[in-house]
Write a protein that holds these residues in place. Structure first.
Motif, PDB file in Angstrom:
ATOM      1  N   ALA A  64       0.840  -1.193   0.000  1.00  0.00           N
ATOM      2  CA  ALA A  64       0.000   0.000   0.000  1.00  0.00           C
ATOM      3  C   ALA A  64       0.881   1.251   0.000  1.00  0.00           C
ATOM      4  CB  ALA A  64      -0.917  -0.007   1.218  1.00  0.00           C
ATOM      5  N   GLU A  65       0.539   2.207  -0.832  1.00  0.00           N
ATOM      6  CA  GLU A  65       1.358   3.401  -1.049  1.00  0.00           C
ATOM      7  C   GLU A  65       1.247   4.371   0.123  1.00  0.00           C
ATOM      8  OE1 GLU A  65       1.490   7.234  -4.122  1.00  0.00           O
ATOM      9  OE2 GLU A  65      -0.044   5.655  -4.334  1.00  0.00           O
ATOM     10  N   VAL A  66       2.369   4.849   0.625  1.00  0.00           N
ATOM     11  CA  VAL A  66       2.373   5.885   1.652  1.00  0.00           C
ATOM     12  C   VAL A  66       2.057   7.217   0.987  1.00  0.00           C
ATOM     13  CG1 VAL A  66       3.747   7.138   3.360  1.00  0.00           C
ATOM     14  CG2 VAL A  66       4.023   4.656   3.106  1.00  0.00           C
ATOM     15  N   VAL A  67       0.980   7.881   1.448  1.00  0.00           N
ATOM     16  CA  VAL A  67       0.582   9.152   0.839  1.00  0.00           C
ATOM     17  C   VAL A  67       0.715  10.319   1.809  1.00  0.00           C
ATOM     18  CG1 VAL A  67      -0.961   8.074  -0.834  1.00  0.00           C
ATOM     19  CG2 VAL A  67      -1.849   8.714   1.424  1.00  0.00           C
ATOM     20  N   PHE A  68       0.965  10.033   3.086  1.00  0.00           N
ATOM     21  CA  PHE A  68       1.132  11.104   4.079  1.00  0.00           C
ATOM     22  C   PHE A  68       1.861  10.512   5.272  1.00  0.00           C
ATOM     23  CE2 PHE A  68      -0.488  13.765   7.649  1.00  0.00           C
ATOM     24  CZ  PHE A  68      -0.081  15.006   7.182  1.00  0.00           C
ATOM     25  N   GLU A  69       2.780  11.268   5.851  1.00  0.00           N
ATOM     26  CA  GLU A  69       3.482  10.776   7.033  1.00  0.00           C
ATOM     27  C   GLU A  69       3.859  11.925   7.942  1.00  0.00           C
ATOM     28  OE1 GLU A  69       7.698   9.401   6.422  1.00  0.00           O
ATOM     29  OE2 GLU A  69       7.061   9.448   4.316  1.00  0.00           O
ATOM     30  N   VAL A  70       4.015  11.586   9.229  1.00  0.00           N
ATOM     31  CA  VAL A  70       4.409  12.568  10.225  1.00  0.00           C
ATOM     32  C   VAL A  70       5.639  12.062  10.953  1.00  0.00           C
ATOM     33  CG1 VAL A  70       2.022  13.338  10.469  1.00  0.00           C
ATOM     34  CG2 VAL A  70       2.916  11.594  12.037  1.00  0.00           C
ATOM     35  N   GLU A  71       6.166  12.872  11.856  1.00  0.00           N
ATOM     36  CA  GLU A  71       7.372  12.508  12.576  1.00  0.00           C
ATOM     37  C   GLU A  71       7.069  11.531  13.708  1.00  0.00           C
ATOM     38  OE1 GLU A  71      10.371  13.431  11.593  1.00  0.00           O
ATOM     39  OE2 GLU A  71       9.411  14.505   9.922  1.00  0.00           O
ATOM     40  N   LYS A  72       8.082  10.810  14.131  1.00  0.00           N
ATOM     41  CA  LYS A  72       7.937   9.803  15.179  1.00  0.00           C
ATOM     42  C   LYS A  72       7.394  10.410  16.467  1.00  0.00           C
ATOM     43  CE  LYS A  72       8.739   5.501  16.616  1.00  0.00           C
ATOM     44  NZ  LYS A  72       8.098   4.318  16.000  1.00  0.00           N
ATOM     45  N   ASN A  73       7.834  11.621  16.808  1.00  0.00           N
ATOM     46  CA  ASN A  73       7.420  12.230  18.065  1.00  0.00           C
ATOM     47  C   ASN A  73       6.133  13.040  17.953  1.00  0.00           C
ATOM     48  OD1 ASN A  73       9.441  11.175  19.738  1.00  0.00           O
ATOM     49  ND2 ASN A  73      10.893  12.749  19.093  1.00  0.00           N
ATOM     50  N   ASP A  74       5.537  13.105  16.753  1.00  0.00           N
ATOM     51  CA  ASP A  74       4.188  13.658  16.649  1.00  0.00           C
ATOM     52  C   ASP A  74       3.211  12.664  17.274  1.00  0.00           C
ATOM     53  OD1 ASP A  74       5.217  15.808  15.267  1.00  0.00           O
ATOM     54  OD2 ASP A  74       4.757  14.973  13.292  1.00  0.00           O
ATOM     55  N   VAL A  75       2.000  13.130  17.548  1.00  0.00           N
ATOM     56  CA  VAL A  75       1.005  12.224  18.134  1.00  0.00           C
ATOM     57  C   VAL A  75       0.470  11.243  17.101  1.00  0.00           C
ATOM     58  CG1 VAL A  75      -1.331  12.103  19.082  1.00  0.00           C
ATOM     59  CG2 VAL A  75       0.329  13.678  20.064  1.00  0.00           C
ATOM     60  N   ALA A  76       0.105  11.730  15.912  1.00  0.00           N
ATOM     61  CA  ALA A  76      -0.524  10.834  14.935  1.00  0.00           C
ATOM     62  C   ALA A  76      -0.660  11.528  13.594  1.00  0.00           C
ATOM     63  CB  ALA A  76      -1.905  10.395  15.417  1.00  0.00           C
ATOM     64  N   ALA A  77      -0.910  10.707  12.576  1.00  0.00           N
ATOM     65  CA  ALA A  77      -1.349  11.179  11.261  1.00  0.00           C
ATOM     66  C   ALA A  77      -2.820  10.826  11.118  1.00  0.00           C
ATOM     67  CB  ALA A  77      -0.537  10.501  10.160  1.00  0.00           C
ATOM     68  N   TRP A  78      -3.669  11.848  11.032  1.00  0.00           N
ATOM     69  CA  TRP A  78      -5.105  11.634  10.855  1.00  0.00           C
ATOM     70  C   TRP A  78      -5.503  12.042   9.434  1.00  0.00           C
ATOM     71  CZ3 TRP A  78      -5.514   8.806  14.795  1.00  0.00           C
ATOM     72  CH2 TRP A  78      -5.241   9.202  16.099  1.00  0.00           C
ATOM     73  N   PHE A  79      -6.680  11.621   9.016  1.00  0.00           N
ATOM     74  CA  PHE A  79      -7.189  12.033   7.698  1.00  0.00           C
ATOM     75  C   PHE A  79      -8.700  11.952   7.703  1.00  0.00           C
ATOM     76  CE2 PHE A  79      -6.940   7.456   7.472  1.00  0.00           C
ATOM     77  CZ  PHE A  79      -8.067   7.099   6.761  1.00  0.00           C
ATOM     78  N   GLY A  80      -9.304  12.610   6.738  1.00  0.00           N
ATOM     79  CA  GLY A  80     -10.744  12.545   6.546  1.00  0.00           C
ATOM     80  C   GLY A  80     -11.071  12.621   5.072  1.00  0.00           C
ATOM     81  N   VAL A  81     -12.058  11.838   4.634  1.00  0.00           N
ATOM     82  CA  VAL A  81     -12.452  11.792   3.227  1.00  0.00           C
ATOM     83  C   VAL A  81     -13.847  12.384   3.090  1.00  0.00           C
ATOM     84  CG1 VAL A  81     -12.801  10.333   1.208  1.00  0.00           C
ATOM     85  CG2 VAL A  81     -11.092   9.688   2.929  1.00  0.00           C
ATOM     86  N   ASN A  82     -13.986  13.361   2.203  1.00  0.00           N
ATOM     87  CA  ASN A  82     -15.277  13.969   1.903  1.00  0.00           C
ATOM     88  C   ASN A  82     -15.760  13.432   0.556  1.00  0.00           C
ATOM     89  OD1 ASN A  82     -17.502  15.572   1.421  1.00  0.00           O
ATOM     90  ND2 ASN A  82     -16.453  17.522   1.723  1.00  0.00           N
ATOM     91  N   VAL A  90      -9.807  15.254   0.271  1.00  0.00           N
ATOM     92  CA  VAL A  90      -9.199  14.539   1.392  1.00  0.00           C
ATOM     93  C   VAL A  90      -8.451  15.564   2.229  1.00  0.00           C
ATOM     94  CG1 VAL A  90      -7.620  12.723   2.125  1.00  0.00           C
ATOM     95  CG2 VAL A  90      -8.945  12.435   0.022  1.00  0.00           C
ATOM     96  N   ALA A  91      -8.611  15.482   3.533  1.00  0.00           N
ATOM     97  CA  ALA A  91      -7.872  16.346   4.452  1.00  0.00           C
ATOM     98  C   ALA A  91      -6.945  15.480   5.292  1.00  0.00           C
ATOM     99  CB  ALA A  91      -8.821  17.129   5.345  1.00  0.00           C
ATOM    100  N   TYR A  92      -5.776  16.001   5.605  1.00  0.00           N
ATOM    101  CA  TYR A  92      -4.795  15.305   6.434  1.00  0.00           C
ATOM    102  C   TYR A  92      -4.410  16.207   7.599  1.00  0.00           C
ATOM    103  CZ  TYR A  92      -4.152  12.428   2.223  1.00  0.00           C
ATOM    104  OH  TYR A  92      -4.345  11.607   1.128  1.00  0.00           O
ATOM    105  N   TRP A  93      -4.234  15.583   8.759  1.00  0.00           N
ATOM    106  CA  TRP A  93      -3.804  16.305   9.948  1.00  0.00           C
ATOM    107  C   TRP A  93      -2.466  15.738  10.431  1.00  0.00           C
ATOM    108  CZ3 TRP A  93      -8.794  15.759   8.711  1.00  0.00           C
ATOM    109  CH2 TRP A  93      -9.669  16.818   8.948  1.00  0.00           C
ATOM    110  N   ARG A  94      -1.499  16.603  10.576  1.00  0.00           N
ATOM    111  CA  ARG A  94      -0.285  16.247  11.300  1.00  0.00           C
ATOM    112  C   ARG A  94      -0.503  16.689  12.743  1.00  0.00           C
ATOM    113  NH1 ARG A  94       5.764  19.033  11.171  1.00  0.00           N
ATOM    114  NH2 ARG A  94       6.650  17.614  12.741  1.00  0.00           N
ATOM    115  N   ALA A  95      -0.900  15.745  13.598  1.00  0.00           N
ATOM    116  CA  ALA A  95      -1.180  16.070  14.996  1.00  0.00           C
ATOM    117  C   ALA A  95       0.143  16.194  15.742  1.00  0.00           C
ATOM    118  CB  ALA A  95      -2.059  14.993  15.632  1.00  0.00           C
ATOM    119  N   LEU A  96       0.519  17.427  16.037  1.00  0.00           N
ATOM    120  CA  LEU A  96       1.788  17.674  16.713  1.00  0.00           C
ATOM    121  C   LEU A  96       1.721  17.272  18.178  1.00  0.00           C
ATOM    122  CD1 LEU A  96       2.383  21.183  15.147  1.00  0.00           C
ATOM    123  CD2 LEU A  96       3.508  19.053  14.489  1.00  0.00           C
TER     124      LEU A  96
END
Length: 689
Positions: A211-229, A237-243
């Motif tokens: 599966a293709e990686v389309v978004f990523e965040v740093e190890k010490n971030d909380v999470a990579a979130w997304f939402g599809v409309n 598509v929206a992506y959140w880099r949760a710091l």
């Protein structure tokens, strides 16, 4: 900070072995503690309470709460015959009847019998054409889930369909043959907090690992979130880099308009809530935001056309302006306008905001009660380009059985369902009072009990609170508490302390990190007010809280023991030195601080109950509960606190269940047991004498 001085490493912690969730020594200790607690508390009165609670939780005439997707209303239902529940659906016309015709989709108990695994249903995401779903199955209520593709026509899992092994996973459809997912499957896939670090695109018929990686965040971030409309003509598509738990960078990838196919970071504050259902961008900042020569206040709601914003325009229009007592809790975009869910001095209000040539205007939705909690959720309409028209309203109060209604933009909401009365509310009064905090701030709290105005002798009272993460505590029907507590003539209080969201973001920001103790001090102020007003006495007052609220009442035990006769502490955080090392703890550093930072540990240790416990202080009895499958708040917090208090010779009771996750709600029997044990503990403490 060296290894010896780093409190997060647990040096000198004699009970660190209790963090081994399935360790033989730890499990034996838990069994012994459970046996002691059950032997002391499980009497005839406990059995009667258990039966009464379970009857309420399993009642056939409960409201079957629903969500709408396409032509169907979906419901998940648990009862005596189906303790793990049924996923089912019906039509709106059928739902309006007294006995809806439910189409069974998935029987979780039957699934468990076939597979020999204790699954719990954790939700489902329907495909754009509504023919299939991504079903999440949790083992005994954990946050981690196994995801499987399900065919809604055949009512079977798809043999060669999408399937993701058990992990903390979020997934949604891009189209019928492609999904987006974020899953903490491996260490590389995961952030330090244990959430997904990568968002991947997976096409049907290809291996999961490709599966293709389309978004990523740093190890010490909380999470990579997304939402599809999926809304036609507004797909994105929206992506959140949760710091951290409060801050995020937000990216949007529209499929239409001038920026189609581009991924653009939104030039917004990091502490903000947004919605982007159609062509407008709605923004609510958590702190005052200066933009385009004006200030958008924290907790306000502002709007601008999305493409104009992406082009550089910043001339936001204000939709909602907060006041010291009125705060915006959420909003819903509809074709009629924006429905605002507001708290006005902790009382629910719904208002419809509409755009006119001279700006935005609001009006109250008609025929709604004045003194209740009112929740509004969009009801279908995700496939309508012009936004949906229906809202599902849920209306409830402490002594008011919950009702639901459908509002379609014209006239009064149309009633749908009404819950039965679960307890005798004769004489029950609900009043709002205020305690005065040390800094002069008025702290509201609700008081619920029989014949409060008549006064009388002090009565056994439960004081409940939370005070964190901008979570608002609002009135809700007290089905089990009413039956097991209020009917007996006892009193219940709910405190709206700082740290919550009852008065907007500033109410939360007043109690974070170095000022976290303010929430605890507010709660103590309410306890003093209850005693000073004659409602109760310290000996007859118990406090109750869970999760962050467990930390709250843990501080009542160790910092304010003289104010309480008992403490009921559920699924708590208590060891604030090691919380970042335990499960999802690292994601909460923005709320509590980092114990590995010496400057922050200096204030954290002042509200770490595990470290404040002392043999030199007499504490009221405490009942601590946890769950072995809780993969959010580690059961080691509860275990170690109970062990430390016991070693200090303090009165402590402990109970750990082996299924339920953080909510403890995988089946109604477990919930009834938990409630009955808690009230048995209170009978043996604040109700004596």
């Amino acid at each position: 900070m060296n290894a010896r001085s780093n409190p997060a490493l647990g040096a000198g912690d004699e009970f660190v072995w209790l963090e081994e969730i399935e360790g033989a020594r730890a499990v034996d200790w838990v069994a012994a503690q459970n046996a002691r607690t059950h032997g002391a508390l499980c009497d005839a009165a406990y059995a009667a309470d258990f039966d009464a609670a379970l009857k309420i939780l399993n009642a056939d005439d409960r409201i079957p709460f629903v969500s709408k997707s396409g032509d169907y209303l979906y419901n998940f239902w648990k009862d005596e015959a189906h303790p793990r529940g049924l996923w089912r659906r019906t039509t709106l016309d059928s739902y309006r009847s007294d006995k809806p015709d439910w189409e069974l989709l998935l029987d979780i108990d039957a699934l468990n019998e076939r597979e020999g695994i204790s699954w719990a249903f954790a939700g489902a995401a329907r495909s754009p054409d509504k023919s299939r779903a991504l079903v999440s199955l949790s083992f005994n209520g954990t946050d981690a889930v196994e995801l499987r593709e399900f065919d809604l026509a055949t009512k079977r899992f798809v043999d060669d369909g999408f399937k993701i092994p058990q992990a903390k996973t979020r997934a949604d459809w891009l189209d019928g043959d492609t999904i987006l997912f974020g899953s903490a499957l491996t260490d590389d896939d995961s952030t330090a907090a244990g959430y997904a670090r990568l968002v991947r695109k997976w096409r049907r018929g290809t291996p999961l690992e490709q599966a293709e990686v389309v978004f990523e965040v740093e190890k010490n971030d909380v999470a990579a979130w997304f939402g599809v409309n999926h809304r036609p003509t507004h797909e994105s598509v929206a992506y959140w880099r949760a710091l951290d738990f409060t801050r995020a960078q937000i990216f949007v990838e529209p499929q239409h308009g001038a920026f189609a196919g581009q991924r653009l970071q939104l030039d917004l504050p990091e502490q903000v809530s947004i919605s982007l259902e159609a062509s407008d961008l709605f923004v609510s900042p958590k702190q005052d935001w200066s933009v385009d020569g004006k200030t958008i206040a924290a907790g306000a709601l502002a709007v601008i056309a999305r493409d104009r914003f992406l082009e550089g325009a910043r001339d936001f229009e204000i939709v909602f302006q907060p006041t010291p007592t009125r705060s915006l809790q959420s909003w819903s975009e509809t074709r009629h306008g924006v429905v605002l869910q507001i708290l006005d001095d902790v009382r629910g209000r719904l208002e419809l905001a509409t755009r006119r040539n001279d700006g935005w205007t609001t009006r109250a939705l008609p025929d709604l009660p004045d003194n209740a909690s009112i929740d509004a959720q969009t009801f279908g309409g995700e496939e309508e380009p012009a936004l949906g028209r229906d809202l599902l309203l849920t209306i409830t109060g402490f002594d008011r059985p919950t009702t639901t209604a459908l509002w379609s933009g014209d006239g009064a909401p149309q009633p749908l369902k009404r819950a039965p009365a679960s307890f005798d509310a004769t004489g029950i009064e609900v009043v709002q009072r205020h305690a005065l905090a040390a800094d002069g701030t008025r702290i509201p709290y609700f008081l619920i009990g029989k014949n409060l105005a008549a006064g009388g002798a002090p009565r056994p009272t439960i004081l409940y609170g939370y005070g964190g993460f901008e979570v608002s505590l609002t009135p809700a029907y007290m089905a089990v508490v009413g039956k097991l507590w209020l009917e007996q003539g006892h009193v219940y209080a709910l405190a709206n302390i700082r740290g919550g969201g009852e008065f907007g973001p500033s109410w939360h920001l007043a109690s974070r990190k170095a000022t976290k103790h303010i929430a605890h001090d507010d709660f103590a102020a309410v306890a003093r007010d209850l005693a000073a007003s004659g409602v109760t006495t310290a000996q007859k007052l118990a406090c109750h809280g869970g999760s962050n609220g467990g930390l709250l009442v843990g501080n009542m035990l160790t910092r304010y023991p003289e104010l309480f006769g008992a403490v009921w502490c559920s699924v708590p955080l208590l060891d604030m030195a090691r919380y970042t090392k335990l499960l999802a703890g690292q994601s909460w550093i923005a709320e509590y601080g980092d114990p590995e930072d010496p400057e922050e540990w200096a204030f954290i240790q002042k509200y770490s109950p595990y470290h404040l416990a002392s043999a030199e202080q007499n504490y009221p009895p405490i009942f601590i509960t946890t769950n072995r499958t809780d993969d959010r708040v580690h059961p080691g917090h509860a275990r170690k606190m109970a062990a430390r208090l016991s070693a200090l010779g303090q009165p402590v009771w402990f109970d750990e269940t082996v299924a339920g996750g953080h909510s403890g709600a995988v089946d109604n029997t477990k919930q009834a047991q938990s409630q009955a044990l808690g009230f048995a503990f209170l009978r043996s403490t604040i109700c004596k004498g």
